[in-house]
Design a protein around this motif. Structure first.
Motif, PDB file in Angstrom:
ATOM      1  N   LEU A 669     -42.935  67.453 -18.024  1.00 48.19           N
ATOM      2  CA  LEU A 669     -41.602  67.816 -18.495  1.00 48.19           C
ATOM      3  C   LEU A 669     -40.568  66.873 -17.899  1.00 48.19           C
ATOM      4  N   TYR A 670     -39.541  66.577 -18.681  1.00 45.10           N
ATOM      5  CA  TYR A 670     -38.452  65.715 -18.226  1.00 45.10           C
ATOM      6  C   TYR A 670     -37.185  66.562 -18.142  1.00 45.10           C
ATOM      7  N   ILE A 671     -36.610  66.624 -16.960  1.00 47.12           N
ATOM      8  CA  ILE A 671     -35.473  67.489 -16.691  1.00 47.12           C
ATOM      9  C   ILE A 671     -34.228  66.643 -16.488  1.00 47.12           C
ATOM     10  N   SER A 672     -33.131  67.070 -17.053  1.00 46.59           N
ATOM     11  CA  SER A 672     -31.834  66.448 -16.779  1.00 46.59           C
ATOM     12  C   SER A 672     -30.805  67.551 -16.596  1.00 46.59           C
ATOM     13  N   SER A 673     -29.633  67.147 -16.182  1.00 47.42           N
ATOM     14  CA  SER A 673     -28.607  68.146 -15.888  1.00 47.42           C
ATOM     15  C   SER A 673     -27.237  67.591 -16.219  1.00 47.42           C
ATOM     16  N   SER A 674     -26.354  68.485 -16.609  1.00 49.41           N
ATOM     17  CA  SER A 674     -24.942  68.151 -16.792  1.00 49.41           C
ATOM     18  C   SER A 674     -24.196  68.698 -15.590  1.00 49.41           C
ATOM     19  N   ILE A 675     -23.373  67.842 -14.963  1.00 50.71           N
ATOM     20  CA  ILE A 675     -22.720  68.211 -13.705  1.00 50.71           C
ATOM     21  C   ILE A 675     -21.215  68.119 -13.884  1.00 50.71           C
ATOM     22  N   GLY A 676     -20.546  69.206 -13.522  1.00 50.40           N
ATOM     23  CA  GLY A 676     -19.093  69.190 -13.484  1.00 50.40           C
ATOM     24  C   GLY A 676     -18.620  69.221 -12.051  1.00 50.40           C
ATOM     25  N   ILE A 677     -17.545  68.447 -11.754  1.00 49.47           N
ATOM     26  CA  ILE A 677     -17.097  68.303 -10.361  1.00 49.47           C
ATOM     27  C   ILE A 677     -15.612  68.636 -10.286  1.00 49.47           C
ATOM     28  N   SER A 678     -15.265  69.498  -9.308  1.00 47.37           N
ATOM     29  CA  SER A 678     -13.857  69.727  -8.961  1.00 47.37           C
ATOM     30  C   SER A 678     -13.676  69.377  -7.494  1.00 47.37           C
ATOM     31  N   ILE A 679     -12.461  68.922  -7.141  1.00 45.75           N
ATOM     32  CA  ILE A 679     -12.180  68.438  -5.779  1.00 45.75           C
ATOM     33  C   ILE A 679     -11.099  69.312  -5.162  1.00 45.75           C
ATOM     34  N   TYR A 680     -11.404  69.753  -3.907  1.00 48.52           N
ATOM     35  CA  TYR A 680     -10.382  70.442  -3.116  1.00 48.52           C
ATOM     36  C   TYR A 680      -9.751  69.400  -2.190  1.00 48.52           C
ATOM     37  N   PRO A 681      -8.431  69.370  -2.083  1.00 48.52           N
ATOM     38  CA  PRO A 681      -7.436  70.286  -2.676  1.00 48.52           C
ATOM     39  C   PRO A 681      -6.817  69.718  -3.959  1.00 48.52           C
ATOM     40  N   ASP A 682      -7.341  68.589  -4.453  1.00 49.49           N
ATOM     41  CA  ASP A 682      -6.697  67.897  -5.573  1.00 49.49           C
ATOM     42  C   ASP A 682      -6.657  68.771  -6.824  1.00 49.49           C
ATOM     43  N   ASP A 683      -7.763  69.482  -7.130  1.00 52.71           N
ATOM     44  CA  ASP A 683      -7.847  70.247  -8.366  1.00 52.71           C
ATOM     45  C   ASP A 683      -7.462  71.720  -8.188  1.00 52.71           C
ATOM     46  N   GLY A 684      -7.454  72.184  -6.961  1.00 51.92           N
ATOM     47  CA  GLY A 684      -7.114  73.579  -6.746  1.00 51.92           C
ATOM     48  C   GLY A 684      -7.294  73.967  -5.296  1.00 51.92           C
ATOM     49  N   LEU A 685      -6.604  75.057  -4.935  1.00 51.49           N
ATOM     50  CA  LEU A 685      -6.651  75.486  -3.535  1.00 51.49           C
ATOM     51  C   LEU A 685      -7.503  76.736  -3.343  1.00 51.49           C
ATOM     52  N   SER A 686      -7.870  77.402  -4.430  1.00 52.22           N
ATOM     53  CA  SER A 686      -8.660  78.629  -4.301  1.00 52.22           C
ATOM     54  C   SER A 686     -10.074  78.405  -4.793  1.00 52.22           C
ATOM     55  N   SER A 687     -10.996  79.210  -4.256  1.00 51.65           N
ATOM     56  CA  SER A 687     -12.386  79.098  -4.673  1.00 51.65           C
ATOM     57  C   SER A 687     -12.544  79.442  -6.147  1.00 51.65           C
ATOM     58  N   LYS A 688     -11.718  80.380  -6.625  1.00 51.91           N
ATOM     59  CA  LYS A 688     -11.803  80.787  -8.031  1.00 51.91           C
ATOM     60  C   LYS A 688     -11.467  79.622  -8.949  1.00 51.91           C
ATOM     61  N   ASN A 689     -10.367  78.922  -8.640  1.00 49.37           N
ATOM     62  CA  ASN A 689      -9.956  77.798  -9.478  1.00 49.37           C
ATOM     63  C   ASN A 689     -10.959  76.645  -9.398  1.00 49.37           C
ATOM     64  N   LEU A 690     -11.438  76.382  -8.210  1.00 52.30           N
ATOM     65  CA  LEU A 690     -12.395  75.282  -8.052  1.00 52.30           C
ATOM     66  C   LEU A 690     -13.646  75.540  -8.887  1.00 52.30           C
ATOM     67  N   LEU A 691     -14.144  76.798  -8.868  1.00 49.79           N
ATOM     68  CA  LEU A 691     -15.336  77.120  -9.643  1.00 49.79           C
ATOM     69  C   LEU A 691     -15.037  77.026 -11.142  1.00 49.79           C
ATOM     70  N   MET A 692     -13.867  77.499 -11.537  1.00 49.13           N
ATOM     71  CA  MET A 692     -13.503  77.470 -12.960  1.00 49.13           C
ATOM     72  C   MET A 692     -13.376  76.026 -13.449  1.00 49.13           C
ATOM     73  N   PHE A 693     -12.760  75.160 -12.623  1.00 55.03           N
ATOM     74  CA  PHE A 693     -12.547  73.775 -13.034  1.00 55.03           C
ATOM     75  C   PHE A 693     -13.859  72.998 -13.062  1.00 55.03           C
ATOM     76  N   SER A 694     -14.745  73.259 -12.108  1.00 55.36           N
ATOM     77  CA  SER A 694     -16.033  72.548 -12.113  1.00 55.36           C
ATOM     78  C   SER A 694     -16.881  73.003 -13.290  1.00 55.36           C
ATOM     79  N   ASP A 695     -16.766  74.295 -13.673  1.00 58.25           N
ATOM     80  CA  ASP A 695     -17.484  74.810 -14.840  1.00 58.25           C
ATOM     81  C   ASP A 695     -16.982  74.117 -16.110  1.00 58.25           C
TER      82      ASP A 695
END
Length: 714
Positions: A669-695
């Motif tokens: 099997l060949y596996i790949s992944s799509s990765i989203g990245i958010s940066i603290y504090p540039d993209d957000g200061l809360s864990s909720k926002n960071l998770l939402m932005f990386s998603d």
């Protein structure tokens, strides 16, 4: 025959040999009671080596009985033909050397026979292993191959009397040589006195000590031999009253390099019983100067002994019993108080019915003591006995203890009541004196100590207990500290080796033991076995850890779950805020994972998820966090970023790691992944926002063709 052979073995040498594969038979020739009080760990007990001696070893029947007796004995000891046999007693004196010459006479290789130098006392002083457990070796078959050149019998000795080339060396005491007594210490065990004609005498008795084979003693012995013009190549026949001192002398002569040595083993004990045996007796000539000199010496010794007696409070008019026994066990001195108060005591066996001649000799030669209480005409007397080699007697003194005995009976009744009370307490209790000797304990403690009754523990220390080699010194140091500070130590946990040899956990309390004046006289302690309780606590703790782990970790991959991920992310944000650093939050979704589940089944899908977990873990640093949020969604917290490029480097490494094919059975099997990245504090200061932005960034990566990474804020 080897010249200058050393039959002696040092304690350290024996200990080293016992730790090798060499087959060694260690024979303790002391009394059974001495053996039971402690012996070398692997030693068997055969006091018959010393105690068995027939009146003669001349007739075929006597020789046959002698040989048969020792064949059976050494077979029981486990001796056959190739073992190293080591004899020992308390010190090196008479008993153990006797075993050596007997075994050599029976044809055993002299290079495989040794005597322990310094005996059991030296072994104990050296700190080597001892035990009180009786040892039985596997019985073998020992067959004698008599060394006819070692022992001389009566007929051969008779033929050698007039042969000037044979030196008949008498190693008895001077009294025996002259003819005043027929055996050591002036005790007439034999019917005749005197010596064998044409024999030579040397002052051997002075060297019969535990240091007989020291360089100094050997030098003195050699000087005595040289005075008599006895050379190393002379033919020598040793004789004494019986075989003990002969064996001792034989070992010394061999050590000095004398080669041609034979032994008249039965000695004077046999010779004086033969009707036709010629005897020289100086006593028959009262004008003999040697005799007169010896009588004068004997009178002088008597005076010295009397003075020695007075030094230990032997006055004639003492109101308490004072008396003495000789080596035969008969009373040789008693004051008037003894005659009046102890009229039935005529010999030592009247006090100690089981005492043997060997015991009497042991008490005198080793200056040992014994005490006992006797009851005569409704009165009690405490009798103390002291062996004295200088005085050559067992000295005894006593005093009435009737009132004390009555008080002791009352005290025993009270103590019995107290003992019954503490025996009902459901935990262990003990008390010791200031020197660390046990004074008492309850029945539960006695079980742990492997003892049956209270008397067995009195006078013992922790080094006599099952925990001697593990916690003894620790307990003693603890007791000392409590007595020195005067402060109690309560409810603390420690380890103890119990009577089954198992290590248990105990909850202990100790307090200083005080007398009626408030002086500290020892320590009082108690403890309870809390092993099961601690095991239960440990089990509950493990179960708690398991439940906590399950609550915060994914059951399939073992990775932190969403709850623990949120906690880790919050901690990472707090640290980054304090340190003024950045955090990258990766949101990963496996590409086309649903197709794998649909095509190959969930079992293969689970294996893929576990494999991805390992790949992700290998691709990041130890301080970073990988979590599984559910399904094929993973998050990664990358801490301590200095720039965004660090995040890009980590994302590339992850994609490269995932790109390696996964082989499961026959499937690749060949596996790949799509990765989203958010940066603290540039993209957000809360864990909720960071998770939402990386998603959101992850979906952007999927839109751009999958198998890539995208930032929330490009």
């Amino acid at each position: 025959m080897q010249d200058n052979i050393n039959f002696m073995l040092k304690s350290k040498e024996l200990n080293n040999l016992l730790n090798t594969s060499k087959e060694i038979i260690v024979i303790d020739v002391r009394t059974v009671s001495e053996y039971n009080n402690g012996h070398i760990e692997s030693a068997v007990n055969f006091p018959e080596v010393f105690t068995y001696l027939p009146e003669g070893i001349t007739t075929d029947k006597e020789k046959e009985d002698f040989i048969k007796f020792y064949e059976i004995l050494f077979s029981k000891a486990g001796v056959s033909k190739n073992e190293l046999v080591v004899f020992y007693e308390d010190k090196f004196t008479l008993k153990s050397p006797r075993g050596l010459t007997i075994l050599k006479y029976l044809g055993y290789d002299e290079n495989n026979i040794k005597v322990l130098d310094g005996g059991y006392l030296k072994w104990v002083d050296s700190g080597f292993k001892t035990t009180k457990k009786s040892i039985q070796n596997t019985q073998k078959i020992f067959t004698a191959n008599i060394d006819k050149e070692l022992f001389v019998d009566y007929h051969e000795m008779l033929s050698l009397i007039d042969d000037p080339s044979i030196i008949k060396l008498d190693v008895r005491d001077k009294d025996e040589w002259i003819g005043i007594s027929s055996s050591p210490y002036g005790i007439d065990f034999a019917p005749k006195k005197g010596r064998i004609p044409h024999s030579v005498w040397i002052e051997w008795y002075n060297f019969i000590t535990s240091d007989m084979l020291s360089v100094e003693s050997l030098h003195k012995i050699n000087n005595e031999l040289q005075k008599k013009n006895i050379q190393q190549n002379d033919n020598i026949v040793l004789y004494c009253f019986k075989g003990a001192r002969l064996s001792n002398s034989y070992i010394a002569l061999r050590r000095l390099g004398y080669q041609n040595i034979r032994i008249y083993f039965a000695g004077w004990n046999e010779w004086c019983r033969k009707d036709n045996a010629p005897i020289i007796n100086e006593v028959e000539n009262n004008n003999n100067p040697i005799l007169q000199e010896n009588i004068a010496l004997k009178n002088k010794l008597d005076q010295i002994n009397l003075k020695a007696a007075s030094l230990i409070d032997f006055p004639k008019y003492n109101k308490e019993p004072i008396f003495a026994f000789d080596r035969s066990g008969h009373i040789v001195f008693q004051n008037e108080a003894t005659k009046i108060k102890l009229p039935n005591i005529k010999q030592i066996s009247d006090v100690f019915p089981d005492i043997s001649t060997a015991d009497i000799y042991n008490i005198i030669d080793n200056n040992k003591t014994k005490s006992t209480t006797v009851k005569i005409n409704d009165k009690y007397y405490l009798l103390n006995f002291i062996g004295s080699r200088n005085v050559n007697n067992i000295l005894a003194y006593g005093f009435e203890t009737t009132e004390m005995n009555i008080l002791n009976k009352d005290l025993k009744r009270q103590n019995s009541l107290i003992q019954n009370i503490i025996n009902t307490v459901p935990f262990r209790i003990f008390w010791k004196d200031k020197e660390g000797y046990y004074l008492g304990a309850n029945s539960l403690f006695l079980e742990d100590a492997q003892l049956k009754n209270i008397d067995d523990i009195v006078g013992k220390t922790d080094f006599d207990m099952p925990w001697a080699n593990t916690q003894a010194q620790l307990f003693i140091d603890d007791d000392t500290n409590i007595m020195n500070t005067g402060r109690a130590k309560l409810h603390y946990e420690e380890n103890l080796t119990n009577n089954l040899g198992k290590n248990i956990i105990i909850s202990t309390s100790k307090t200083p033991l005080k007398d009626e004046s408030g002086n500290i006289v020892g320590v009082l302690g108690s403890y309870a076995d809390v092993t099961k309780q601690k095991e239960m606590e440990l089990t509950l703790l493990k179960q708690k850890d398991i439940l906590e782990h399950r609550a915060h970790h994914d059951s399939l991959t073992g990775l932190p779950n969403r709850v623990l991920f949120q906690d880790r992310l919050s901690q990472a944000i707090n640290k980054a805020n304090r340190r003024n650093t950045k955090i990258a939050l990766f949101f990963l979704d496996l590409d086309h994972f649903k197709e794998i589940n649909d095509s190959f089944g969930h079992e293969i899908g689970d294996i893929v998820l576990k494999t991805v977990t390992k790949k992700l873990t290998n691709a990041i640093r130890l301080e970073d966090t990988v979590a599984r949020l559910g399904g094929d969604e993973f998050t990664i917290i990358i801490e301590n970023l200095t720039c965004e490029q660090d995040a890009s480097h980590s994302a590339k490494k992850i994609l490269e790691e995932l790109a390696h094919p996964v082989v499961i059975g026959e499937n690749t099997l060949y596996i790949s992944s799509s990765i989203g990245i958010s940066i603290y504090p540039d993209d957000g200061l809360s864990s909720k926002n960071l998770l939402m932005f990386s998603d959101a960034a992850m979906y952007k990566a999927k839109e751009k063709g999958r198998n890539n990474f995208q930032y929330h804020n490009a």
